[in-house]
Design a protein around this motif. Structure first.
Motif, PDB file in Angstrom:
ATOM      1  N   THR A   4       9.844 -11.206  -2.830  1.00 43.56           N
ATOM      2  CA  THR A   4       9.683 -12.548  -3.125  1.00 43.56           C
ATOM      3  C   THR A   4       8.197 -12.797  -3.741  1.00 43.56           C
ATOM      4  O   THR A   4       8.057 -13.812  -4.451  1.00 43.56           O
ATOM      5  N   GLY A   5       7.417 -11.708  -3.493  1.00 43.94           N
ATOM      6  CA  GLY A   5       5.991 -12.015  -4.095  1.00 43.94           C
ATOM      7  C   GLY A   5       5.231 -10.671  -4.384  1.00 43.94           C
ATOM      8  O   GLY A   5       6.205  -9.320  -4.129  1.00 43.94           O
ATOM      9  N   THR A   6       4.009 -10.536  -5.017  1.00 46.21           N
ATOM     10  CA  THR A   6       3.410  -9.313  -5.268  1.00 46.21           C
ATOM     11  C   THR A   6       2.287  -9.381  -4.609  1.00 46.21           C
ATOM     12  O   THR A   6       1.550 -10.044  -4.280  1.00 46.21           O
ATOM     13  N   PRO A   7       1.834  -8.097  -4.370  1.00 51.48           N
ATOM     14  CA  PRO A   7       2.296  -6.751  -4.311  1.00 51.48           C
ATOM     15  C   PRO A   7       3.491  -6.526  -3.231  1.00 51.48           C
ATOM     16  O   PRO A   7       3.136  -6.933  -2.116  1.00 51.48           O
ATOM     17  N   THR A   8       4.628  -6.081  -3.432  1.00 51.20           N
ATOM     18  CA  THR A   8       5.722  -5.261  -2.435  1.00 51.20           C
ATOM     19  C   THR A   8       5.654  -3.975  -2.717  1.00 51.20           C
ATOM     20  O   THR A   8       5.805  -3.658  -3.922  1.00 51.20           O
ATOM     21  N   TYR A   9       5.915  -3.212  -1.652  1.00 52.76           N
ATOM     22  CA  TYR A   9       6.154  -1.691  -1.855  1.00 52.76           C
ATOM     23  C   TYR A   9       7.701  -1.481  -1.340  1.00 52.76           C
ATOM     24  O   TYR A   9       8.049  -2.191  -0.365  1.00 52.76           O
ATOM     25  N   VAL A  10       8.213  -0.581  -1.708  1.00 56.68           N
ATOM     26  CA  VAL A  10       9.264   0.085  -1.245  1.00 56.68           C
ATOM     27  C   VAL A  10       9.232   1.516  -1.283  1.00 56.68           C
ATOM     28  O   VAL A  10       8.978   2.026  -2.031  1.00 56.68           O
ATOM     29  N   ILE A  11       9.399   2.251   0.129  1.00 55.27           N
ATOM     30  CA  ILE A  11       9.166   3.628   0.194  1.00 55.27           C
ATOM     31  C   ILE A  11      10.047   4.042   1.300  1.00 55.27           C
ATOM     32  O   ILE A  11      10.278   3.307   2.438  1.00 55.27           O
ATOM     33  N   GLY A  12      10.887   5.070   1.174  1.00 56.89           N
ATOM     34  CA  GLY A  12      11.780   5.492   2.164  1.00 56.89           C
ATOM     35  C   GLY A  12      12.989   4.335   2.636  1.00 56.89           C
ATOM     36  O   GLY A  12      13.305   4.587   3.690  1.00 56.89           O
ATOM     37  N   GLY A  13      13.230   3.398   1.631  1.00 51.65           N
ATOM     38  CA  GLY A  13      14.121   2.262   2.041  1.00 51.65           C
ATOM     39  C   GLY A  13      13.638   1.115   2.749  1.00 51.65           C
ATOM     40  O   GLY A  13      14.194   0.251   3.203  1.00 51.65           O
ATOM     41  N   GLU A  14      12.253   1.318   3.049  1.00 44.65           N
ATOM     42  CA  GLU A  14      11.531   0.178   3.739  1.00 44.65           C
ATOM     43  C   GLU A  14      10.647  -0.832   2.715  1.00 44.65           C
ATOM     44  O   GLU A  14      10.056  -0.349   1.883  1.00 44.65           O
ATOM     45  N   LEU A  15      10.987  -2.105   2.888  1.00 51.33           N
ATOM     46  CA  LEU A  15      10.261  -2.922   1.888  1.00 51.33           C
ATOM     47  C   LEU A  15       8.887  -3.498   3.014  1.00 51.33           C
ATOM     48  O   LEU A  15       9.083  -3.815   3.875  1.00 51.33           O
ATOM     49  N   LEU A  16       7.975  -3.216   2.072  1.00 49.64           N
ATOM     50  CA  LEU A  16       6.542  -3.732   2.851  1.00 49.64           C
ATOM     51  C   LEU A  16       6.226  -4.906   1.800  1.00 49.64           C
ATOM     52  O   LEU A  16       5.613  -4.540   1.020  1.00 49.64           O
ATOM     53  N   ASP A  17       6.056  -6.065   2.429  1.00 50.73           N
ATOM     54  CA  ASP A  17       5.553  -7.233   1.774  1.00 50.73           C
ATOM     55  C   ASP A  17       4.150  -7.610   1.754  1.00 50.73           C
ATOM     56  O   ASP A  17       3.559  -7.750   2.737  1.00 50.73           O
ATOM     57  N   GLY A  18       3.189  -7.123   0.651  1.00 52.70           N
ATOM     58  CA  GLY A  18       1.881  -7.444   0.822  1.00 52.70           C
ATOM     59  C   GLY A  18       1.251  -8.754   0.126  1.00 52.70           C
ATOM     60  O   GLY A  18       0.296  -9.111  -0.140  1.00 52.70           O
ATOM     61  N   SER A  19       2.203  -9.568  -0.479  1.00 52.16           N
ATOM     62  CA  SER A  19       1.926 -10.839  -1.178  1.00 52.16           C
ATOM     63  C   SER A  19       1.320 -11.857  -0.191  1.00 52.16           C
ATOM     64  O   SER A  19       0.417 -12.685  -0.847  1.00 52.16           O
TER      65      SER A  19
END
Length: 167
Positions: free
Chosen positions: A133-148
């Motif tokens: 939904t916003g940036t930065p967003t990370y995806v690693i190992g199937g997990e979404l981590l929203d840093g926005s």
């Protein structure tokens, strides 16, 4: 006999080049690069936001820079001047290309002919589909981590997942 995982872990970085929060995130990305080197593949994914009128052009310019072998250096150089991008737009995009020794005319013509629009559109659509939904967003190992909204603790979480994936 334990097999070592030789393929790198992949970290998708959903980013927008006119976004001050993405610029802040560069410190984390640099630290991750220093820690993992080639074992962690950082992939720049585009998520231009409506509120930033030059972010879509910047994403296309970054794709052209990537074709010229300088995707991340270009993205970082543009992010470092996010406010200036807001006022100067495409002029800044070609200027940064020239400063990095890229073919600035090619970056300019890529913006004119729109040859990278499909990649940017596809990234944005995929991002929306997986819940970016916003940036930065990370995806690693199937997990979404929203840093926005908040980036606290995200690097540590990425490292935990990367360590597990790289085993």
């Amino acid at each position: 006999m334990s097999e070592t995982n030789t393929s790198p872990a992949v970290l998708d970085v959903w980013c927008e080049l006119q976004c001050p929060d993405c610029r802040t995130a560069l410190d984390d990305l640099r630290a991750l690069r220093a820690r993992y080197g080639d074992r962690l593949e950082l992939r720049l994914r585009h998520f231009p936001l409506e509120k930033h009128k030059h972010s879509y052009a910047a994403a296309q310019a970054a794709e052209e820079a990537a074709e010229q072998g300088q995707g991340w250096p270009y993205a970082e150089a543009v992010l470092a001047r996010a406010e200036e991008l807001g006022t100067r737009g495409e002029q800044l995009l070609t200027e940064v290309a020239g400063e990095l020794g890229l073919d600035a005319e090619e970056v300019d013509s890529a913006l004119v002919d729109g040859r990278h629009m499909l990649i940017v559109d596809a990234d944005q659509a995929e991002g929306k589909a997986i819940g970016v939904t916003g940036t930065p967003t990370y995806v690693i190992g199937g997990e979404l981590l929203d840093g926005s909204k908040n980036q606290d603790g995200l690097r540590e979480r990425i490292e935990e997942i990367a360590d597990r994936l790289l085993g």
